[in-house]
Structures are given as structure tokens and as C-alpha cells.
Design a protein around this motif. Sequence first.
Motif, PDB file in Angstrom:
ATOM      1  N   PHE A   1     -23.901   8.721 -26.001  1.00  0.00           N
ATOM      2  CA  PHE A   1     -22.451   8.687 -25.800  1.00  0.00           C
ATOM      3  C   PHE A   1     -22.001   9.882 -24.966  1.00  0.00           C
ATOM      4  O   PHE A   1     -21.083   9.761 -24.147  1.00  0.00           O
ATOM      5  N   ALA A   2     -22.640  11.028 -25.176  1.00  0.00           N
ATOM      6  CA  ALA A   2     -22.309  12.210 -24.369  1.00  0.00           C
ATOM      7  C   ALA A   2     -22.573  11.941 -22.893  1.00  0.00           C
ATOM      8  O   ALA A   2     -21.759  12.288 -22.024  1.00  0.00           O
ATOM      9  N   SER A   3     -23.716  11.302 -22.599  1.00  0.00           N
ATOM     10  CA  SER A   3     -24.041  11.001 -21.202  1.00  0.00           C
ATOM     11  C   SER A   3     -23.073   9.974 -20.614  1.00  0.00           C
ATOM     12  O   SER A   3     -22.690  10.065 -19.444  1.00  0.00           O
ATOM     13  N   VAL A   4     -22.667   8.997 -21.431  1.00  0.00           N
ATOM     14  CA  VAL A   4     -21.714   7.987 -20.967  1.00  0.00           C
ATOM     15  C   VAL A   4     -20.364   8.614 -20.649  1.00  0.00           C
ATOM     16  O   VAL A   4     -19.781   8.368 -19.587  1.00  0.00           O
TER      17      VAL A   4
ATOM     18  N   PHE B   1     -32.676  11.285 -24.752  1.00  0.00           N
ATOM     19  CA  PHE B   1     -32.659  11.247 -26.216  1.00  0.00           C
ATOM     20  C   PHE B   1     -31.999   9.962 -26.710  1.00  0.00           C
ATOM     21  O   PHE B   1     -32.389   9.397 -27.738  1.00  0.00           O
ATOM     22  N   GLY B   2     -30.996   9.492 -25.973  1.00  0.00           N
ATOM     23  CA  GLY B   2     -30.373   8.222 -26.297  1.00  0.00           C
ATOM     24  C   GLY B   2     -31.277   7.048 -25.972  1.00  0.00           C
ATOM     25  O   GLY B   2     -31.365   6.083 -26.729  1.00  0.00           O
ATOM     26  N   ASP B   3     -31.980   7.139 -24.838  1.00  0.00           N
ATOM     27  CA  ASP B   3     -32.914   6.078 -24.462  1.00  0.00           C
ATOM     28  C   ASP B   3     -34.039   5.933 -25.485  1.00  0.00           C
ATOM     29  O   ASP B   3     -34.524   4.824 -25.730  1.00  0.00           O
TER      30      ASP B   3
ATOM     31  N   ALA C   1     -30.435   7.747 -35.496  1.00  0.00           N
ATOM     32  CA  ALA C   1     -29.269   7.167 -34.827  1.00  0.00           C
ATOM     33  C   ALA C   1     -28.178   8.186 -34.492  1.00  0.00           C
ATOM     34  O   ALA C   1     -27.636   8.164 -33.384  1.00  0.00           O
ATOM     35  N   PRO C   2     -27.808   9.088 -35.408  1.00  0.00           N
ATOM     36  CA  PRO C   2     -26.761  10.055 -35.056  1.00  0.00           C
ATOM     37  C   PRO C   2     -27.103  10.882 -33.813  1.00  0.00           C
ATOM     38  O   PRO C   2     -26.236  11.117 -32.965  1.00  0.00           O
ATOM     39  N   ILE C   3     -28.353  11.298 -33.699  1.00  0.00           N
ATOM     40  CA  ILE C   3     -28.769  12.083 -32.536  1.00  0.00           C
ATOM     41  C   ILE C   3     -28.822  11.193 -31.292  1.00  0.00           C
ATOM     42  O   ILE C   3     -28.278  11.538 -30.233  1.00  0.00           O
TER      43      ILE C   3
ATOM     44  N   LEU D   1     -22.369   9.016 -38.495  1.00  0.00           N
ATOM     45  CA  LEU D   1     -22.493   8.355 -37.197  1.00  0.00           C
ATOM     46  C   LEU D   1     -21.243   8.572 -36.351  1.00  0.00           C
ATOM     47  O   LEU D   1     -21.331   8.896 -35.159  1.00  0.00           O
ATOM     48  N   LEU D   2     -20.074   8.404 -36.968  1.00  0.00           N
ATOM     49  CA  LEU D   2     -18.823   8.632 -36.239  1.00  0.00           C
ATOM     50  C   LEU D   2     -18.701  10.086 -35.810  1.00  0.00           C
ATOM     51  O   LEU D   2     -18.229  10.389 -34.711  1.00  0.00           O
ATOM     52  N   GLY D   3     -19.137  11.004 -36.702  1.00  0.00           N
ATOM     53  CA  GLY D   3     -19.090  12.423 -36.364  1.00  0.00           C
ATOM     54  C   GLY D   3     -19.979  12.745 -35.173  1.00  0.00           C
ATOM     55  O   GLY D   3     -19.588  13.522 -34.277  1.00  0.00           O
ATOM     56  N   SER D   4     -21.181  12.161 -35.151  1.00  0.00           N
ATOM     57  CA  SER D   4     -22.103  12.420 -34.033  1.00  0.00           C
ATOM     58  C   SER D   4     -21.549  11.856 -32.730  1.00  0.00           C
ATOM     59  O   SER D   4     -21.700  12.463 -31.662  1.00  0.00           O
ATOM     60  N   ILE D   5     -20.890  10.685 -32.823  1.00  0.00           N
ATOM     61  CA  ILE D   5     -20.290  10.086 -31.632  1.00  0.00           C
ATOM     62  C   ILE D   5     -19.141  10.957 -31.126  1.00  0.00           C
ATOM     63  O   ILE D   5     -18.983  11.163 -29.913  1.00  0.00           O
ATOM     64  N   LEU D   6     -18.351  11.478 -32.059  1.00  0.00           N
ATOM     65  CA  LEU D   6     -17.238  12.359 -31.687  1.00  0.00           C
ATOM     66  C   LEU D   6     -17.756  13.621 -31.005  1.00  0.00           C
ATOM     67  O   LEU D   6     -17.239  14.040 -29.957  1.00  0.00           O
TER      68      LEU D   6
END
Length: 415
Positions: free
Chosen positions: A204-207, A38-40, A196-198, A14-19
Motif C-alpha cells: 500500500f505504501a508503494s501504491v 515486500f508486498g510482492d 499480511a500486515p507487513i 491490518l488496518l493499522g498497517s495499511i494506515l
Amino acid sequence: MKNFLKNYKSSLILLGSILIGGIVGVVLGPKAAMLKPFGDLFLNLLFMSLVPLVFFSVSSAIANMNTMKRLGKIMGNIVIVFLSTAFIAALIGILGAIILNPTKGLDSSMFTSIIGSGEIVEAEKVSFLDQIVKTVTVNDFNMLFSKSNMLQLIVFAVLFGLATAMAGEKAKGIAKFVEEGSEVIGNIIKIIMYYAPIGLGCYFASVIGELGTQILSGYVTAFLLYLGITVIYYFGFYTIYAYLAGGKEGISIFWKNAVGPTVTAVATCSSAACIPVNLVSAKNMGVPDDIAETVVPLGANIHKDGSVIGGVLKITFLMGIFGMDITNPSTLLSILVVSFLVGAVVGAIPGGGVIGEMLILSVFGFSPEMLPIITVLGTVIDAPATLLNSAGNTVCAMMVARLVEGKNWTVSKSN
């Protein structure tokens, strides 16, 4: 190393995907908004599951609570100790957030473009008692089926669970139904979390693409703040608690047996996994068996000082993002109460992390789209939070022994 990777696999992924999502957001900038759907999708899957998750989890936990039948004196003192330490933990968390605001310098206007105003909803002027009524109840049953009324749904689920438990054998079928429902909805959440990772990575990428890197500095500061509070609470307050339980000898006994619970908590990130080690350590400290065997299992479920502090941090993080004043007395009281509910009550429920975060959003009127923001924060502080949630149950057992047995409790028999 193998066990470490096994225990932290999901958190690391999860942390890796957020990074990765953060890096993508920085590189693509505003173009990263194309990943938001994809986040929505992840958020909507969670939102769809929240109402049945809360109802089945809470009602099942209470309806099948056979292990709560303990001696009144022991249980009464457990309540005193757990409430006292949770209250102290919340105060420390609030003090830390006031001294070092992790969101200082963030521009709240950046967030309004993607997640709404984030302001606390202003209701019509009503009396304090009327406001309490509106906070814990709704005036129509169908209103419970909304993620905006999480606290009211929890209250109903608690009442449903209690009524089922009171009915005993006559409601055995209902108790089994909610237990099985809790298991099923828990599996649904597990299935959703595979995505969740995706989902979180894309969100997070969009944010980051929309806001820039300022939010990242907020997470770093929040983690350092939580780490600092953990060190103070672990070494400082655990020592104080041990002294209250057994004087200087209590301090010596506690720290002599503290390594096992500490290492296990950090290595597993699981309060449940710490129960066997905590039981052994508590008994080695001289805590009577009946007290140790009551405090430790209950503590793994409802004594979560780390989650209480985490609740404070999540609430103040959101308020800080939108420039809200957290020093107002009524706001501080609200933070104190909600963080206690998040850590000491909701934390005992399967899937309680998500429920607690939605409770925060619901009570303070934040947009549900803020969920990923505090979910990431919860992931970042997971290890130190588990340490405070679990390792402190042994010193709590010592304090309960002191209250139940008196000043001459059996600490002298410890190894």
C-alpha cells in the motif's frame, strides 16, 4: 472493551498497517517503490496457495456435507428465500454503485504503470453458448492449476466433491483426505496471513507513493456507500421481509428480538459466532425448532447478503478505477452473477474471501496484482458486511416458516 479488542485484533492490526503504509507512501512519494518487493512476496505466497486452497476447500465442503439431509420442503423453501434475498442485495449494491461511484475522479492511467492495463480481456468472437463453455471449463486438466482459471477450478472441485459424496463409504478415504487437506491448506493460509500486515502495508505504501492520495478518497467513499446501503438494507428490507413473513405482528416480533443477533455480529465479525444467538432469537420469534435449526446453521455458511453487496462493490470499484462502463446490460448481468457466486457460494468456503477476490479478478480479466486493492476494501467493510451476513438469518427463518407452515405459522407463540 477487552472482548472487542480480542475479536477485532487482526482487523485492527491490518488496518493499522495499511494506515502506516499510506502515511509512508505520502511521505516518501515515488521512493516508496523500494517497499514493493515486500508486498510482492505476500502476493506470491497467496498465489502459490490458491489452487490447492480452492480444490481442497470446495471439494471437502461438499464431500462431507452430511448436514444437508433435511426435509425436501424445508430445504426447497430455504433455497427460495436465500436466492431471493441475495438477488435483492446484489441489485441494491449495483444501484448504489451507479448512483455513487466511489472511484469517480480517479485517473486510470495512474494504475497502468504499476499493475497493468486492467482491461477486460477481449476474446475472439464466439457465440454466447461457446463463451459459457469457456467460462466454466478448460480443455486440458493441467490448465486447472492456474490462478487465471479460478471459476473452472471451482466447477471441477464441486464435481469432485459431489462424486465423492455419491460414492459414500467406498470413497470414505478420499473424503477424509480432502477434509484433512483443507485443514492443512487452511493452516498454510493462516501462517501466510501473519505476514499480511507487513506485506499489505508495504504494498500500500508503494501504491500511495506512486498514485498519491486519490485512492484514499475512493476507499472513504466506498466505505460510506457500503454503510449507507447497510442502513437501508438492515432497517428497510429486514422490515419488509418481516412483514412478508408475519404481517405487522411479524415486524414487531422481529425487531423485539433483533438486538442480540445485531450486537453479536458487529462485536464478533464472525457469522459462526452468531449461530447460538441467532438460534435463540429465531425460536423466540416463534420459528419452529426444525426450521430454525436448519436455516440458521446453513445461513451462517451460504446466506451472505453482506458479502454479495461487498462483491458488487469490489467489482464496480475495479471497473471504476479503469473507467469501465458498468451500466451496460451484459456487464450488469456479469456483476450480478459473479457477486452472487462470491457472496452466496464462495463465502461458504474456508478462505473464501481470497478465493472470491481472485474469482473476480479472473472472470473480469483484471491483473492479479489488483488483489491488495480489493483486499483492503474487504477489510474496511468487514463489520457492516458481517452484520448483513448474519443478523438477517433470523428474518429468513421467519420467511421460511411462513412458506412451510402457511400464514398461520407459530409467530403468535413468540415471546
